[in-house]
Design a protein around this motif. Sequence first.
Motif, mmCIF file in Angstrom:
data_model
loop_
_atom_site.group_PDB
_atom_site.id
_atom_site.type_symbol
_atom_site.label_atom_id
_atom_site.label_comp_id
_atom_site.label_asym_id
_atom_site.label_seq_id
_atom_site.Cartn_x
_atom_site.Cartn_y
_atom_site.Cartn_z
ATOM 1 N N ALA A 167 0.862 -1.188 -0.079
ATOM 2 C CA ALA A 167 -0.096 0.103 0.102
ATOM 3 C C ALA A 167 0.991 1.229 -0.096
ATOM 4 O O ALA A 167 0.686 2.324 -0.719
ATOM 5 C CB ALA A 167 -0.801 -0.120 1.293
ATOM 6 N N ARG A 168 2.035 1.230 0.610
ATOM 7 C CA ARG A 168 2.788 2.503 0.856
ATOM 8 C C ARG A 168 3.919 2.469 -0.170
ATOM 9 O O ARG A 168 4.622 3.470 -0.179
ATOM 10 C CB ARG A 168 3.426 2.450 2.100
ATOM 11 C CG ARG A 168 2.203 2.960 3.242
ATOM 12 C CD ARG A 168 2.614 2.727 4.720
ATOM 13 N NE ARG A 168 3.993 3.552 4.995
ATOM 14 C CZ ARG A 168 4.808 3.364 5.924
ATOM 15 N NH1 ARG A 168 4.404 2.588 6.765
ATOM 16 N NH2 ARG A 168 5.692 4.147 6.064
ATOM 17 N N ARG A 169 4.130 1.300 -0.919
ATOM 18 C CA ARG A 169 5.085 1.336 -2.034
ATOM 19 C C ARG A 169 4.739 0.317 -2.912
ATOM 20 O O ARG A 169 4.783 -0.852 -2.816
ATOM 21 C CB ARG A 169 6.554 0.862 -1.321
ATOM 22 C CG ARG A 169 7.767 0.812 -2.208
ATOM 23 C CD ARG A 169 8.117 2.407 -2.327
ATOM 24 N NE ARG A 169 9.059 2.387 -3.408
ATOM 25 C CZ ARG A 169 10.085 3.228 -3.354
ATOM 26 N NH1 ARG A 169 10.356 4.016 -2.138
ATOM 27 N NH2 ARG A 169 10.985 3.365 -4.263
ATOM 28 N N ARG A 170 4.300 0.760 -4.160
ATOM 29 C CA ARG A 170 3.706 0.061 -5.078
ATOM 30 C C ARG A 170 4.935 -0.839 -5.771
ATOM 31 O O ARG A 170 4.560 -1.860 -6.217
ATOM 32 C CB ARG A 170 2.858 0.653 -6.072
ATOM 33 C CG ARG A 170 1.826 1.725 -5.430
ATOM 34 C CD ARG A 170 0.742 0.711 -4.652
ATOM 35 N NE ARG A 170 -0.030 -0.312 -5.817
ATOM 36 C CZ ARG A 170 -0.948 -0.901 -5.238
ATOM 37 N NH1 ARG A 170 -1.212 -1.389 -4.021
ATOM 38 N NH2 ARG A 170 -1.551 -1.871 -6.383
ATOM 39 N N MET A 171 5.782 0.110 -6.278
ATOM 40 C CA MET A 171 7.139 -0.383 -7.109
ATOM 41 C C MET A 171 8.318 -0.025 -6.490
ATOM 42 O O MET A 171 8.421 0.929 -5.543
ATOM 43 C CB MET A 171 6.974 0.214 -8.485
ATOM 44 C CG MET A 171 5.479 -0.245 -9.029
ATOM 45 S SD MET A 171 5.463 0.531 -10.703
ATOM 46 C CE MET A 171 6.782 -0.086 -11.800
ATOM 47 N N VAL A 172 9.372 -0.937 -6.676
ATOM 48 C CA VAL A 172 10.734 -0.492 -6.409
ATOM 49 C C VAL A 172 11.501 -0.560 -7.896
ATOM 50 O O VAL A 172 11.497 -1.536 -8.467
ATOM 51 C CB VAL A 172 11.509 -1.397 -5.621
ATOM 52 C CG1 VAL A 172 12.970 -1.071 -5.535
ATOM 53 C CG2 VAL A 172 10.841 -1.507 -4.254
ATOM 54 N N GLY A 173 11.851 0.720 -8.487
ATOM 55 C CA GLY A 173 12.278 0.585 -9.896
ATOM 56 C C GLY A 173 11.097 0.199 -10.641
ATOM 57 O O GLY A 173 10.023 0.422 -10.383
ATOM 58 N N HIS B 101 21.334 3.553 -9.188
ATOM 59 C CA HIS B 101 20.027 3.418 -9.508
ATOM 60 C C HIS B 101 19.051 3.944 -8.654
ATOM 61 O O HIS B 101 19.293 4.071 -7.444
ATOM 62 C CB HIS B 101 19.531 1.726 -9.125
ATOM 63 C CG HIS B 101 20.462 0.939 -10.270
ATOM 64 N ND1 HIS B 101 19.935 0.543 -11.484
ATOM 65 C CD2 HIS B 101 21.629 0.191 -9.938
ATOM 66 C CE1 HIS B 101 20.828 -0.333 -11.984
ATOM 67 N NE2 HIS B 101 21.746 -0.508 -11.264
ATOM 68 N N ALA B 102 18.217 4.527 -9.109
ATOM 69 C CA ALA B 102 17.378 5.712 -8.462
ATOM 70 C C ALA B 102 16.645 4.895 -7.304
ATOM 71 O O ALA B 102 16.275 5.665 -6.339
ATOM 72 C CB ALA B 102 16.304 6.158 -9.453
ATOM 73 N N GLU B 103 16.345 3.704 -7.348
ATOM 74 C CA GLU B 103 15.532 3.027 -6.599
ATOM 75 C C GLU B 103 16.045 1.607 -6.140
ATOM 76 O O GLU B 103 16.411 0.741 -7.074
ATOM 77 C CB GLU B 103 14.100 3.037 -6.678
ATOM 78 C CG GLU B 103 13.166 4.253 -6.872
ATOM 79 C CD GLU B 103 11.771 4.178 -7.140
ATOM 80 O OE1 GLU B 103 11.251 5.217 -7.437
ATOM 81 O OE2 GLU B 103 11.283 2.927 -7.495
ATOM 82 N N ARG B 104 16.139 1.276 -4.756
ATOM 83 C CA ARG B 104 16.997 0.010 -4.347
ATOM 84 C C ARG B 104 15.930 -0.639 -3.349
ATOM 85 O O ARG B 104 15.491 -0.010 -2.460
ATOM 86 C CB ARG B 104 18.239 0.072 -4.205
ATOM 87 C CG ARG B 104 18.943 0.737 -5.481
ATOM 88 C CD ARG B 104 20.611 1.078 -5.004
ATOM 89 N NE ARG B 104 20.595 2.070 -3.886
ATOM 90 C CZ ARG B 104 21.594 2.304 -3.226
ATOM 91 N NH1 ARG B 104 22.794 1.459 -3.151
ATOM 92 N NH2 ARG B 104 21.683 3.222 -2.150
ATOM 93 N N GLY C 92 16.526 -0.380 -9.705
ATOM 94 C CA GLY C 92 16.465 0.153 -10.914
ATOM 95 C C GLY C 92 15.791 1.479 -11.290
ATOM 96 O O GLY C 92 15.687 2.079 -10.241
ATOM 97 N N ALA C 93 15.707 1.911 -12.490
ATOM 98 C CA ALA C 93 15.117 3.114 -12.753
ATOM 99 C C ALA C 93 13.364 3.057 -12.554
ATOM 100 O O ALA C 93 12.802 2.138 -13.404
ATOM 101 C CB ALA C 93 15.335 3.699 -14.253
ATOM 102 N N PRO C 94 12.879 4.092 -12.100
ATOM 103 C CA PRO C 94 11.249 4.083 -12.136
ATOM 104 C C PRO C 94 10.893 4.153 -13.427
ATOM 105 O O PRO C 94 11.404 4.876 -14.200
ATOM 106 C CB PRO C 94 10.917 5.126 -10.982
ATOM 107 C CG PRO C 94 12.207 5.998 -11.136
ATOM 108 C CD PRO C 94 13.315 5.115 -11.228
ATOM 109 N N LEU C 95 9.540 3.452 -13.681
ATOM 110 C CA LEU C 95 8.902 3.721 -14.939
ATOM 111 C C LEU C 95 7.622 4.702 -15.265
ATOM 112 O O LEU C 95 7.050 4.801 -16.085
ATOM 113 C CB LEU C 95 8.613 2.323 -15.624
ATOM 114 C CG LEU C 95 9.828 1.332 -15.942
ATOM 115 C CD1 LEU C 95 9.044 -0.104 -16.211
ATOM 116 C CD2 LEU C 95 10.659 1.830 -16.648
#
Length: 298
Positions: free
Chosen positions: A28-34, A195-198, A242-245
């Motif tokens: 709920a508080r974090r849908r994706m990582v990269g 990488h922006a998100e890890r 990785g990079a968020p889309l």
Amino acid sequence: MPLVELEIEQRRRSLGGGLEVGRVLPFARRRMVGPFVFFDHMGPIDLAPGTHHGLDVRPHPHIGLSTITYLFAGEVMHRDSIGSEQAIRPSEVNWMTAGRGITHSERFERAQRVGDHLHGIQAWVALPVGDEEAEPSFTHHEGADLPQWSSDGVHGQLIAGEAYGLRAGARTHSPLFYAHLDLEAGASAEIPAGHAERAVYVATGSVELGDRTVAAGRMAVVAGHASRLRALERSTVMVLGGAPLGERFLYWNFVSSSKDRLIQAASDWKAGRMALPPADHEEFIPLPDDPLPSPTPM
């Protein structure tokens, strides 16, 4: 700023037939990582000889993503609608890109014959907008496609992307990294930078990130400056990012940047317009009763 931005504990989810997974992403508080939009921890579970086929994951559809299946133990048989048929075993990778649409099954045929111990991870990565409707594909990777290294109590294997000065063999559609680390107690390992998100997922054991202890079954989303983790005991860890889309919408097994595309995919599956695997077409998972996403306003 703390090294750990957010900790996510796996939530147990039944896939039917007695098979449970630990669902980590989406949260709920974090849908994706990269580009990682989905992360399930399978098992560990002992499957007795003669395990009923009801435990299998029957044919079902996907769009707009790549699935990455990786096992620590056990064997799973993959079959899909483009004719692929491939068993996956520990330290191998089955990489399936759904693109405009694919169906597949995952069956525990070894368990049904002789029993098995199943333990692994299935992750999904969303595709960039320009690749969401690509032709579906499937590749299997082992050996040199999955570079390994050992140093100072750490044994690693790169599953996808680029990290640790290495490159894995699977074709990725956006910048990412995904690796499996086995650490002896007290050993430390780099969390790949650039990488922006890890994130770090602890499959077994426990690790230290700054002043934070992260236990098994938990994912730590790390801050941009976090660089290393240390094993407090023998541990198995997945590092990814990785990079968020951009925003992605999910409905059942479908991922898309467009809610309307999810509605179309659900309609296609319900109407039987998505072909089943040629070698596994006698049954399938029906569309769930969950409400469809609201269409995009005109």
